[in-house]
Enzyme design. Structure first.
Site, PDB file in Angstrom:
ATOM      1  N   PHE A 137       0.475  -1.500  -0.039  1.00 59.69           N
ATOM      2  CA  PHE A 137       0.469   0.142  -0.194  1.00 59.69           C
ATOM      3  C   PHE A 137       1.452   1.278  -0.150  1.00 59.69           C
ATOM      4  CE2 PHE A 137      -2.718   3.579   2.334  1.00 59.69           C
ATOM      5  CZ  PHE A 137      -3.440   3.188   1.237  1.00 59.69           C
ATOM      6  N   ASP A 222       9.254   3.253   1.941  1.00 59.06           N
ATOM      7  CA  ASP A 222       8.033   4.087   2.769  1.00 59.06           C
ATOM      8  C   ASP A 222       7.676   3.426   3.714  1.00 59.06           C
ATOM      9  OD1 ASP A 222       5.483   4.679   3.112  1.00 59.06           O
ATOM     10  OD2 ASP A 222       4.624   3.462   0.997  1.00 59.06           O
ATOM     11  N   LYS A 251       2.531  10.006   8.431  1.00 59.57           N
ATOM     12  CA  LYS A 251       1.452   9.490   9.802  1.00 59.57           C
ATOM     13  C   LYS A 251       2.056  10.069  11.338  1.00 59.57           C
ATOM     14  CE  LYS A 251      -0.545   5.737   7.959  1.00 59.57           C
ATOM     15  NZ  LYS A 251      -0.439   5.099   6.253  1.00 59.57           N
TER      16      LYS A 251
HETATM   17  C1  LIG Z   1      -0.855   5.520   5.056  1.00 62.05           C
HETATM   18  C2  LIG Z   1       0.289   5.343   4.235  1.00 62.05           C
HETATM   19  C3  LIG Z   1       0.539   5.440   3.012  1.00 62.05           C
HETATM   20  C4  LIG Z   1      -0.665   6.789   2.620  1.00 62.05           C
HETATM   21  O1  LIG Z   1      -0.990   8.091   3.595  1.00 62.05           O
HETATM   22  P1  LIG Z   1      -2.179   9.556   3.303  1.00 62.05           P
HETATM   23  O2  LIG Z   1      -1.398   9.841   4.263  1.00 62.05           O
HETATM   24  O3  LIG Z   1      -3.082   8.360   3.652  1.00 62.05           O
HETATM   25  O4  LIG Z   1      -2.275   9.417   1.716  1.00 62.05           O
HETATM   26  C5  LIG Z   1       1.015   5.533   2.009  1.00 62.05           C
HETATM   27  N1  LIG Z   1       2.186   4.167   3.024  1.00 62.05           N
HETATM   28  C6  LIG Z   1       1.612   3.667   3.483  1.00 62.05           C
HETATM   29  C7  LIG Z   1       2.634   2.120   3.306  1.00 62.05           C
HETATM   30  C8  LIG Z   1       0.681   3.708   4.578  1.00 62.05           C
HETATM   31  O5  LIG Z   1       1.043   3.261   5.658  1.00 62.05           O
END
Ligand SMILES: *Cc1c(COP(=O)(O)O)cnc(C)c1O
Length: 398
Positions: A137, A222, A251
């Site tokens: 994701f 990421d 986050k």
């Molecule tokens: C939550 C998340 C995202 C997206 O972040 P948003 O602030 O919701 O756009 C991307 N990559 C990872 C691994 C995430 O956990």
């Protein structure tokens, strides 16, 4: 006072249906505890999806935000603001030096910045495709979504402009088979979050690093969910002694304020030239002040060691639970996935809430815990003590 039922009805009428209707409305928090609109108290074990790293209403965060809002709330990037400069300097230092930063407002935007860097790198070096992982994701905007392996959210909005090839997560041989001199970048989570807190086999990140080095491919970590103390380190890549070329954060960084970052190491820090990218709000001084308060507080309160220690208490308590519905526990620090024997995670989430605990049914068969880093050992134990009866209740309900 406005009740849960009232707010849920108004939510349903006013908002698009993309979130469904959440089960309760939260109105206030303190530390790891929150209260809903009916006055019910909960122990918050999800922290707004790994975001409220200092818990709720932490005085250091509240003071920093209030002071900056009362001084200068916004400048845009037409002007320099010191909180943003200090935040960028601090992130580079924590990540080991030798990087440059782009500040965004969210995770997906941090990944869009990384993707634009990777696209430009690819164009300069004749590299045409990208590799990402199945069930991964990376966000909901179209660039990040095209890298997102979770088919249920990617496929309804395709086809995409980028050539992205998906490999099974945690499989270094698959990476070796796909990544070559035509590949611009590999996008990876150090542990997959939305897939249900799925760590790779030990050594996977180091192998990914080697494969990228051998082929001249960018390695993008990421760490939007895994960084800022979640696993007991500032960044999860530090457990493996591997450094990515690009690193994305969001986050937990702002402790509840919207802020994200993309770091690029070495020469990659200068790939985006003047005019190549921008954001009106990115580097906003209030968001930057919040992030600095988060980083300072994690350091001052020793929250990395705390997350490791309380994470161990949580894991021990979970491992001691002997229940037919609990098939296993994954993860590290204050980031754990409970693997269920049946696909009844929504029922477990509801039963936990009825018992006073907020957890997240991240997958049909997995529960995610990502509590604030300030969670106490007693609070962790209160959940593991209640878990058998929560699982009983979930079994009965489903
Ligand atoms: C939550 C998340 C995202 C997206 O972040 P948003 O602030 O919701 O756009 C991307 N990559 C990872 C691994 C995430 O956990």
């Amino acid at each position: 006072m406005t009740s849960n039922a009232d707010l849920r009805a108004r939510f349903q009428a006013a908002f698009m249906p993309n979130y469904g209707v959440p089960p309760v409305a939260l109105v206030r928090g303190e530390g790891a505890r929150v209260w809903d609109a009916d006055g019910t108290e909960y122990l918050d074990l999800i922290a707004g999806i790994a975001v409220s790293s200092l818990g709720h209403a932490h005085p250091a965060l509240a003071r920093a935000v209030a002071a900056q809002a009362a001084t200068l709330a916004h400048t845009s990037n037409l002007f320099v603001n010191e909180p943003a400069v200090r935040l960028a300097e601090r992130l580079v230092e924590l990540a080991g030096g030798g990087a440059r930063v782009f500040l965004s407002n969210s995770g997906t935007e941090a990944n869009e910045a990384a993707l634009k860097i990777a696209i430009k790198y690819g164009k300069t070096h004749g590299r045409r495709f990208f590799v990402a992982t199945e069930n991964g994701f990376h966000g909901r905007t179209l660039g990040a979504l095209s890298l997102t392996g979770k088919t249920s959210i990617r496929e309804p909005f395709g086809p995409y402009a980028l050539d992205v090839r998906f490999v099974p997560y945690g499989d270094a041989d698959a990476l070796r088979a796909y990544v070559n001199d035509d590949c611009a970048a590999v996008f990876l989570e150090p542990t997959q979050g939305e897939a249900g807190v799925v760590p790779p086999p030990h050594g996977y990140l180091a192998e990914a690093r080697d494969i990228c080095d051998l082929t001249g491919t960018l390695l993008v970590a990421d760490e939007i969910q895994s960084a800022i103390g979640r696993t007991g380190a500032w960044f999860a890549f530090q457990h493996e002694d591997v450094r990515p070329d690009l690193l994305t954060l969001a986050k937990g960084l702002g402790g509840g304020l919207p802020v994200g970052a993309c770091l690029a190491f070495g020469d990659h820090g200068a790939i985006l030239a003047k005019g190549d990218h921008g954001s009106t709000f990115g580097g906003n001084p209030v968001a930057a002040a919040a992030a600095l308060a988060v980083l300072d507080t994690i350091e001052a309160e020793g929250l990395l060691a705390h997350a490791t220690a309380v994470g161990d208490v949580l894991a021990e308590g979970l491992n001691d639970v002997d229940h037919p519905l609990l098939a296993g526990v994954r993860g590290r620090g204050l980031w754990r996935g409970l693997v269920l024997a049946d696909a009844v995670a929504p029922a477990v989430e509801a039963a936990a809430r009825d018992a006073g605990f907020l957890v997240n049914a991240v997958q049909p068969g997995a529960i995610r815990l990502a509590p604030p880093l300030i969670l106490s050992p007693e609070q962790a134990r209160s959940f593991t003590a209640a878990l058998p009866s929560v699982l009983d209740a979930a079994q009965k309900a489903s």
